[in-house]
Design an enzyme around this catalytic site. Structure first.
Site, PDB file in Angstrom:
ATOM      1  N   TRP A 249      33.966 -84.002 -38.308  1.00 55.95           N
ATOM      2  CA  TRP A 249      34.274 -82.839 -37.464  1.00 55.95           C
ATOM      3  C   TRP A 249      33.141 -82.673 -36.448  1.00 55.95           C
ATOM      4  O   TRP A 249      31.967 -82.769 -36.820  1.00 55.95           O
ATOM      5  CB  TRP A 249      34.390 -81.605 -38.343  1.00 55.95           C
ATOM      6  CG  TRP A 249      35.105 -80.457 -37.685  1.00 55.95           C
ATOM      7  CD1 TRP A 249      35.892 -80.490 -36.583  1.00 55.95           C
ATOM      8  CD2 TRP A 249      35.099 -79.101 -38.146  1.00 55.95           C
ATOM      9  NE1 TRP A 249      36.383 -79.236 -36.315  1.00 55.95           N
ATOM     10  CE2 TRP A 249      35.917 -78.362 -37.257  1.00 55.95           C
ATOM     11  CE3 TRP A 249      34.502 -78.428 -39.217  1.00 55.95           C
ATOM     12  CZ2 TRP A 249      36.143 -76.999 -37.395  1.00 55.95           C
ATOM     13  CZ3 TRP A 249      34.729 -77.071 -39.361  1.00 55.95           C
ATOM     14  CH2 TRP A 249      35.541 -76.363 -38.464  1.00 55.95           C
TER      15      TRP A 249
ATOM     16  N   ASP B  33      36.054 -89.522 -43.363  1.00 56.15           N
ATOM     17  CA  ASP B  33      37.083 -88.487 -43.282  1.00 56.15           C
ATOM     18  C   ASP B  33      37.204 -88.016 -41.839  1.00 56.15           C
ATOM     19  O   ASP B  33      36.212 -87.615 -41.219  1.00 56.15           O
ATOM     20  CB  ASP B  33      36.700 -87.288 -44.161  1.00 56.15           C
ATOM     21  CG  ASP B  33      37.696 -86.145 -43.996  1.00 56.15           C
ATOM     22  OD1 ASP B  33      38.771 -86.215 -44.625  1.00 56.15           O
ATOM     23  OD2 ASP B  33      37.413 -85.200 -43.225  1.00 56.15           O
TER      24      ASP B  33
ATOM     25  N   TYR C 153      40.324 -83.185 -34.875  1.00 55.12           N
ATOM     26  CA  TYR C 153      38.915 -83.196 -34.481  1.00 55.12           C
ATOM     27  C   TYR C 153      38.755 -83.747 -33.055  1.00 55.12           C
ATOM     28  O   TYR C 153      38.967 -84.932 -32.806  1.00 55.12           O
ATOM     29  CB  TYR C 153      38.067 -84.007 -35.478  1.00 55.12           C
ATOM     30  CG  TYR C 153      38.117 -83.487 -36.901  1.00 55.12           C
ATOM     31  CD1 TYR C 153      38.533 -82.179 -37.183  1.00 55.12           C
ATOM     32  CD2 TYR C 153      37.752 -84.284 -37.976  1.00 55.12           C
ATOM     33  CE1 TYR C 153      38.587 -81.695 -38.483  1.00 55.12           C
ATOM     34  CE2 TYR C 153      37.790 -83.801 -39.282  1.00 55.12           C
ATOM     35  CZ  TYR C 153      38.221 -82.510 -39.520  1.00 55.12           C
ATOM     36  OH  TYR C 153      38.274 -82.035 -40.813  1.00 55.12           O
TER      37      TYR C 153
ATOM     38  N   HIS D 172      46.703 -81.192 -43.318  1.00 56.09           N
ATOM     39  CA  HIS D 172      45.436 -80.480 -43.060  1.00 56.09           C
ATOM     40  C   HIS D 172      45.423 -79.068 -43.661  1.00 56.09           C
ATOM     41  O   HIS D 172      44.418 -78.620 -44.181  1.00 56.09           O
ATOM     42  CB  HIS D 172      45.186 -80.440 -41.551  1.00 56.09           C
ATOM     43  CG  HIS D 172      43.739 -80.406 -41.179  1.00 56.09           C
ATOM     44  ND1 HIS D 172      43.228 -80.986 -40.057  1.00 56.09           N
ATOM     45  CD2 HIS D 172      42.668 -79.845 -41.776  1.00 56.09           C
ATOM     46  CE1 HIS D 172      41.919 -80.784 -40.002  1.00 56.09           C
ATOM     47  NE2 HIS D 172      41.565 -80.094 -41.029  1.00 56.09           N
TER      48      HIS D 172
ATOM     49  N   SER E 197      45.161 -80.536 -48.103  1.00 52.90           N
ATOM     50  CA  SER E 197      43.888 -79.874 -47.833  1.00 52.90           C
ATOM     51  C   SER E 197      44.128 -78.376 -47.728  1.00 52.90           C
ATOM     52  O   SER E 197      45.190 -77.945 -47.256  1.00 52.90           O
ATOM     53  CB  SER E 197      43.304 -80.418 -46.525  1.00 52.90           C
ATOM     54  OG  SER E 197      42.095 -79.772 -46.229  1.00 52.90           O
ATOM     55  N   ASN E 198      43.142 -77.613 -48.162  1.00 50.64           N
ATOM     56  CA  ASN E 198      43.218 -76.147 -48.121  1.00 50.64           C
ATOM     57  C   ASN E 198      44.386 -75.592 -48.934  1.00 50.64           C
ATOM     58  O   ASN E 198      44.959 -74.555 -48.586  1.00 50.64           O
ATOM     59  CB  ASN E 198      43.286 -75.653 -46.665  1.00 50.64           C
ATOM     60  CG  ASN E 198      42.025 -75.997 -45.901  1.00 50.64           C
ATOM     61  OD1 ASN E 198      40.929 -75.610 -46.300  1.00 50.64           O
ATOM     62  ND2 ASN E 198      42.155 -76.761 -44.816  1.00 50.64           N
TER      63      ASN E 198
END
Ligand SMILES: NC(=O)c1ccc[n+]([C@@H]2O[C@H](COP(=O)([O-])OP(=O)(O)OC[C@H]3O[C@@H](n4cnc5c(N)ncnc54)[C@H](OP(=O)(O)O)[C@@H]3O)[C@@H](O)[C@H]2O)c1
Length: 288
Positions: free
Chosen positions: A25, A53, A58, A117, A146-147
């Site tokens: 990121w 990753d 990004y 994501h 993710s999340n």
């Protein structure tokens, strides 16, 4: 824990995944010259960190492009590439297009892992079906999310094909340990690793007083680590966690690469744990 377990862990599909990776990121966005960031990633690869990753988000593809440049010339089988699809692209209409664009920017024909994501407008069942199709076509080896909190994970695993989810990438660092209460044990029972993002609390910025704390400073001094290495070692002390610290600096990347070789003692872990305890009740997922 033996050496092999320190360096990689088994996924639900039986394959092995490295426990230490490199996040990306903010890379490729001009914070440092590109050559410097490429050199940092290559220093990590040369030091044995195989996992990178990244995400289509990004720098709107710039991080993936930078990774593509960094890995050029490295043997593909020695790399473990993880990327992520935007939630609004994670359905029949766009996932394939997003995936192909990521592969193109990375200069590869497959991803080792593709992640949703975060949860968005597309039905989970549709995302799972698209992920499974991408596996069948050989474009990705496996997929994860993710999340996702515990409720999300329960819903996912109840879906047809949902149990093929290989990882949940969530925020986890010494100063944010909410997942230890419910999500982490639930995942561990199912052999689904946590992929910890922001393992360094973004150089300590996500938790005031973390890096300067007496506990972190003491363990750093006694162990011969920098405070950042202590934060990384704390996360890696948990057996089912993968960590993906990000650095655009060669020196910092090499410092991170050295951490799995020198684990914290259980006493050091306890000392840090007492200073920054996990909550004693479920809390909502921390996100960045
Ligand atoms: N799935 C998601 O929603 C999500 C969200 C956030 C992040 N992520 C992923 O997780 C990765 C890691 O998270 P993050 O980038 O937010 O934060 P992080 O890895 O916790 O921290 C990055 C910061 O730490 C510094 N740093 C790294 N190693 C260091 C060292 N050895 N000594 C001193 N400073 C050091 C970096 O600066 P230098 O460049 O100067 O080293 C940078 O400022 C991301 O890059 C991304 O791949 C995923």
């Amino acid at each position: 824990m033996d050496d092999a377990n320190k360096l990689q862990i088994e996924l639900p599909d039986g394959s092995l995944i490295p426990r230490l990776g490199m996040g990306t990121w903010y890379l490729g966005e001009g914070r440092r010259p590109q050559d410097v960031e490429i050199e940092a990633l290559r220093a990590g690869l040369d030091a044995g960190i195989q996992l990178i990753d990244t995400a289509e988000m990004y720098g709107e593809g710039e991080a993936e492009r930078l990774v593509g440049r960094a890995i050029a010339g490295y043997r593909r089988e020695n790399l473990y590439l993880v990327s992520k699809v935007y939630p609004h692209n994670a359905g029949r209409a766009h996932l394939r297009e997003s995936l192909e664009a990521s592969l193109d920017r990375l200069g590869t024909d497959h991803l080792d892992m593709y992640l949703l994501h975060w949860r968005g407008p597309v039905l989970l069942a549709e995302t799972v079906a698209c992920m499974q199709d991408a596996v069948s076509e050989g474009l990705i080896r496996r997929w994860g999310v993710s999340n996702f909190n515990l409720t999300d994970m329960r819903e996912l695993l109840a879906l047809d094909g949902g149990a093929n989810c290989c990882v949940d990438q969530v925020l986890y660092h010494l100063g944010s340990r909410g997942i230890e209460v419910d999500l982490m044990p639930w995942l561990a029972e199912r052999h689904i690793p946590v992929m910890a993002y922001c393992p360094l609390a973004q150089a300590g910025n996500l938790r005031h007083g973390l890096v300067d704390s007496a506990a972190v400073q003491k363990v750093a001094q006694e162990h011969g680590f920098t405070p950042m290495q202590v934060l990384l070692a704390f996360v890696l002390h948990q057996p089912s966690v993968i960590a993906i610290p990000r650095s655009g600096s060669r020196e910092h990347t090499l410092g991170n690469a050295a951490v799995p070789q020198s684990s914290l003692t259980d006493e050091e872990f306890e000392e840090l744990s007492r200073a920054f305890p996990a909550p004693n009740h479920p809390v909502s997922l921390d996100m960045e």
